[in-house]
Design a protein around this motif. Sequence first.
Motif, PDB file in Angstrom:
ATOM      1  N   LYS A   1       0.035   3.387   9.768  1.00  0.00           N
ATOM      2  CA  LYS A   1       1.363   3.990   9.704  1.00  0.00           C
ATOM      3  C   LYS A   1       2.177   3.672  10.948  1.00  0.00           C
ATOM      4  O   LYS A   1       3.378   3.401  10.864  1.00  0.00           O
ATOM      5  CB  LYS A   1       1.248   5.502   9.523  1.00  0.00           C
ATOM      6  CG  LYS A   1       0.792   5.929   8.133  1.00  0.00           C
ATOM      7  CD  LYS A   1       0.692   7.437   8.017  1.00  0.00           C
ATOM      8  CE  LYS A   1       0.256   7.862   6.621  1.00  0.00           C
ATOM      9  NZ  LYS A   1       0.107   9.322   6.494  1.00  0.00           N
TER      10      LYS A   1
ATOM     11  N   SER B   1      -3.924   4.639   6.998  1.00  0.00           N
ATOM     12  CA  SER B   1      -4.512   5.327   8.140  1.00  0.00           C
ATOM     13  C   SER B   1      -3.413   5.583   9.180  1.00  0.00           C
ATOM     14  O   SER B   1      -2.310   5.034   9.085  1.00  0.00           O
ATOM     15  CB  SER B   1      -5.618   4.473   8.763  1.00  0.00           C
ATOM     16  OG  SER B   1      -5.066   3.273   9.289  1.00  0.00           O
TER      17      SER B   1
ATOM     18  N   LYS C   1       5.549   1.443  10.727  1.00  0.00           N
ATOM     19  CA  LYS C   1       6.826   2.084  11.030  1.00  0.00           C
ATOM     20  C   LYS C   1       7.790   1.107  11.686  1.00  0.00           C
ATOM     21  O   LYS C   1       8.979   1.050  11.360  1.00  0.00           O
ATOM     22  CB  LYS C   1       6.609   3.300  11.928  1.00  0.00           C
ATOM     23  CG  LYS C   1       7.881   4.084  12.199  1.00  0.00           C
ATOM     24  CD  LYS C   1       7.594   5.326  13.032  1.00  0.00           C
ATOM     25  CE  LYS C   1       8.875   6.124  13.281  1.00  0.00           C
ATOM     26  NZ  LYS C   1       8.612   7.341  14.087  1.00  0.00           N
TER      27      LYS C   1
ATOM     28  N   LYS D   1      10.902   6.643  -6.771  1.00  0.00           N
ATOM     29  CA  LYS D   1      11.386   8.026  -6.786  1.00  0.00           C
ATOM     30  C   LYS D   1      12.269   8.326  -8.004  1.00  0.00           C
ATOM     31  O   LYS D   1      12.889   9.389  -8.064  1.00  0.00           O
ATOM     32  CB  LYS D   1      12.173   8.300  -5.503  1.00  0.00           C
ATOM     33  CG  LYS D   1      11.342   8.122  -4.235  1.00  0.00           C
ATOM     34  CD  LYS D   1      12.189   8.292  -2.979  1.00  0.00           C
ATOM     35  CE  LYS D   1      11.357   8.089  -1.720  1.00  0.00           C
ATOM     36  NZ  LYS D   1      12.176   8.202  -0.488  1.00  0.00           N
TER      37      LYS D   1
ATOM     38  N   THR E   1       0.831  -1.210   0.000  1.00  0.00           N
ATOM     39  CA  THR E   1       0.000   0.000   0.000  1.00  0.00           C
ATOM     40  C   THR E   1       0.866   1.260   0.000  1.00  0.00           C
ATOM     41  O   THR E   1       1.902   1.321   0.670  1.00  0.00           O
ATOM     42  CB  THR E   1      -0.917   0.020   1.243  1.00  0.00           C
ATOM     43  OG1 THR E   1      -1.727  -1.157   1.229  1.00  0.00           O
ATOM     44  CG2 THR E   1      -1.821   1.245   1.253  1.00  0.00           C
ATOM     45  N   ASN E   2       0.428   2.245  -0.745  1.00  0.00           N
ATOM     46  CA  ASN E   2       1.098   3.547  -0.728  1.00  0.00           C
ATOM     47  C   ASN E   2       0.979   4.163   0.661  1.00  0.00           C
ATOM     48  O   ASN E   2      -0.111   4.190   1.253  1.00  0.00           O
ATOM     49  CB  ASN E   2       0.442   4.468  -1.769  1.00  0.00           C
ATOM     50  CG  ASN E   2       1.235   5.742  -1.985  1.00  0.00           C
ATOM     51  OD1 ASN E   2       1.710   6.367  -1.040  1.00  0.00           O
ATOM     52  ND2 ASN E   2       1.359   6.147  -3.225  1.00  0.00           N
ATOM     53  N   LYS E   3       2.083   4.664   1.177  1.00  0.00           N
ATOM     54  CA  LYS E   3       2.071   5.227   2.541  1.00  0.00           C
ATOM     55  C   LYS E   3       1.052   6.348   2.691  1.00  0.00           C
ATOM     56  O   LYS E   3       0.470   6.537   3.764  1.00  0.00           O
ATOM     57  CB  LYS E   3       3.468   5.751   2.900  1.00  0.00           C
ATOM     58  CG  LYS E   3       4.506   4.676   3.090  1.00  0.00           C
ATOM     59  CD  LYS E   3       5.820   5.264   3.588  1.00  0.00           C
ATOM     60  CE  LYS E   3       6.464   6.134   2.528  1.00  0.00           C
ATOM     61  NZ  LYS E   3       7.779   6.665   2.984  1.00  0.00           N
ATOM     62  N   GLN E   4       0.841   7.106   1.636  1.00  0.00           N
ATOM     63  CA  GLN E   4      -0.100   8.223   1.707  1.00  0.00           C
ATOM     64  C   GLN E   4      -1.539   7.754   1.888  1.00  0.00           C
ATOM     65  O   GLN E   4      -2.390   8.524   2.338  1.00  0.00           O
ATOM     66  CB  GLN E   4       0.011   9.068   0.438  1.00  0.00           C
ATOM     67  CG  GLN E   4       1.378   9.730   0.266  1.00  0.00           C
ATOM     68  CD  GLN E   4       1.480  10.504  -1.034  1.00  0.00           C
ATOM     69  OE1 GLN E   4       0.625  10.390  -1.910  1.00  0.00           O
ATOM     70  NE2 GLN E   4       2.528  11.309  -1.171  1.00  0.00           N
ATOM     71  N   ASN E   5      -1.811   6.496   1.528  1.00  0.00           N
ATOM     72  CA  ASN E   5      -3.166   5.971   1.647  1.00  0.00           C
ATOM     73  C   ASN E   5      -3.400   5.204   2.941  1.00  0.00           C
ATOM     74  O   ASN E   5      -4.479   4.654   3.147  1.00  0.00           O
ATOM     75  CB  ASN E   5      -3.472   5.041   0.457  1.00  0.00           C
ATOM     76  CG  ASN E   5      -3.414   5.776  -0.868  1.00  0.00           C
ATOM     77  OD1 ASN E   5      -3.719   6.962  -0.936  1.00  0.00           O
ATOM     78  ND2 ASN E   5      -3.028   5.079  -1.924  1.00  0.00           N
TER      79      ASN E   5
ATOM     80  N   GLU F   1      10.674   1.163  -2.727  1.00  0.00           N
ATOM     81  CA  GLU F   1      10.355   2.572  -2.499  1.00  0.00           C
ATOM     82  C   GLU F   1      11.325   3.490  -3.252  1.00  0.00           C
ATOM     83  O   GLU F   1      10.917   4.520  -3.791  1.00  0.00           O
ATOM     84  CB  GLU F   1      10.406   2.891  -0.996  1.00  0.00           C
ATOM     85  CG  GLU F   1       9.203   2.388  -0.234  1.00  0.00           C
ATOM     86  CD  GLU F   1       7.911   3.038  -0.719  1.00  0.00           C
ATOM     87  OE1 GLU F   1       7.724   4.252  -0.504  1.00  0.00           O
ATOM     88  OE2 GLU F   1       7.093   2.320  -1.320  1.00  0.00           O
TER      89      GLU F   1
END
Length: 316
Positions: free
Chosen positions: A186, A182, A190, A211, A176-180, A207
Amino acid sequence: MTYEFEALVIDLLRESTISSVCRLLQMSWPAVAGIMDRAVARGLDRRKEQPAAHICVDETSYKKGHKYITVVSDSQTGTVLFVKEKRTHASLDAYYEGCSAEQLEAIESVSMDMWPAYIKSTKKHVPDAESKISFDRFHVAKKIGGAVNDVRKQEHRELRKVGNDDLTGTKYDWLTNKQNMSVRQKKRFKALKNSSLKTARAWAIKELSQKLWHYKSRTWARKAWEKWLSWASCCRLEAMVKVAKTVRKHLCGILNAIVLKASNGPAESINSRIKTIKVRCRGFRNTKRLANAIYFYLGGLDLYPDAVSKTRVSLN
């Protein structure tokens, strides 16, 4: 039937299915299907041979058991240019062979996945294909993400043997994309990503690859990807080493996608719309019917009879 009535049926078909139009107008299925077939034939005959500078090539399934069709679309207009059964090099050959020399020369980018048959066909027909074939970000990320998942599965099996459940239920955390995520996700993730797990190392490699798509210079993009390949190739994770070999083999196409800003996103959108057509029509008995439906709904064609078409143009 009159041209005006045929135009009415075409309008109804744009909003509904053949079966629905049959019930509404009390017509037979062959009669309504025939109107659609004639409309598509007219539209394809009228289509101007304007060159498409940026095209997308993708496959979509139409039946269970790995039954595919090849779909070529214009990434700028979002219209379907060509539909052919199967996903072989012959399927794509049929599209290129129908193009003039000027149309082939005008192609600036061909966005696709890493399917060898499409690569082979494009190199055979498109001038200077090596600098135009583009492997878009979505498909590259999918392959690298799949490698991370393979590392996770292997490590999870090893940890379970010694009674360690650290990776249980974490499959989508790594993908899952970190921005998506909850806040709760997160916090939990972590600790995982900062651990000494092999999966955490594979995730870090993935990751970094995300970039490397912002470059404008081919030279700098190549240097960045070469560094990534060096890390992925020496990480001692079998799945990541394997995907690094795949990326290295297709690096030229990845660099083309970065520099040309080519994406297969429009093709994925068309695939989604094709699935909607299949669901709405409850499937198709053969590929010819499916191809006609795709052209009818997604081909951007002028479908109306000549008399009606001319009348509508004059009224506008």
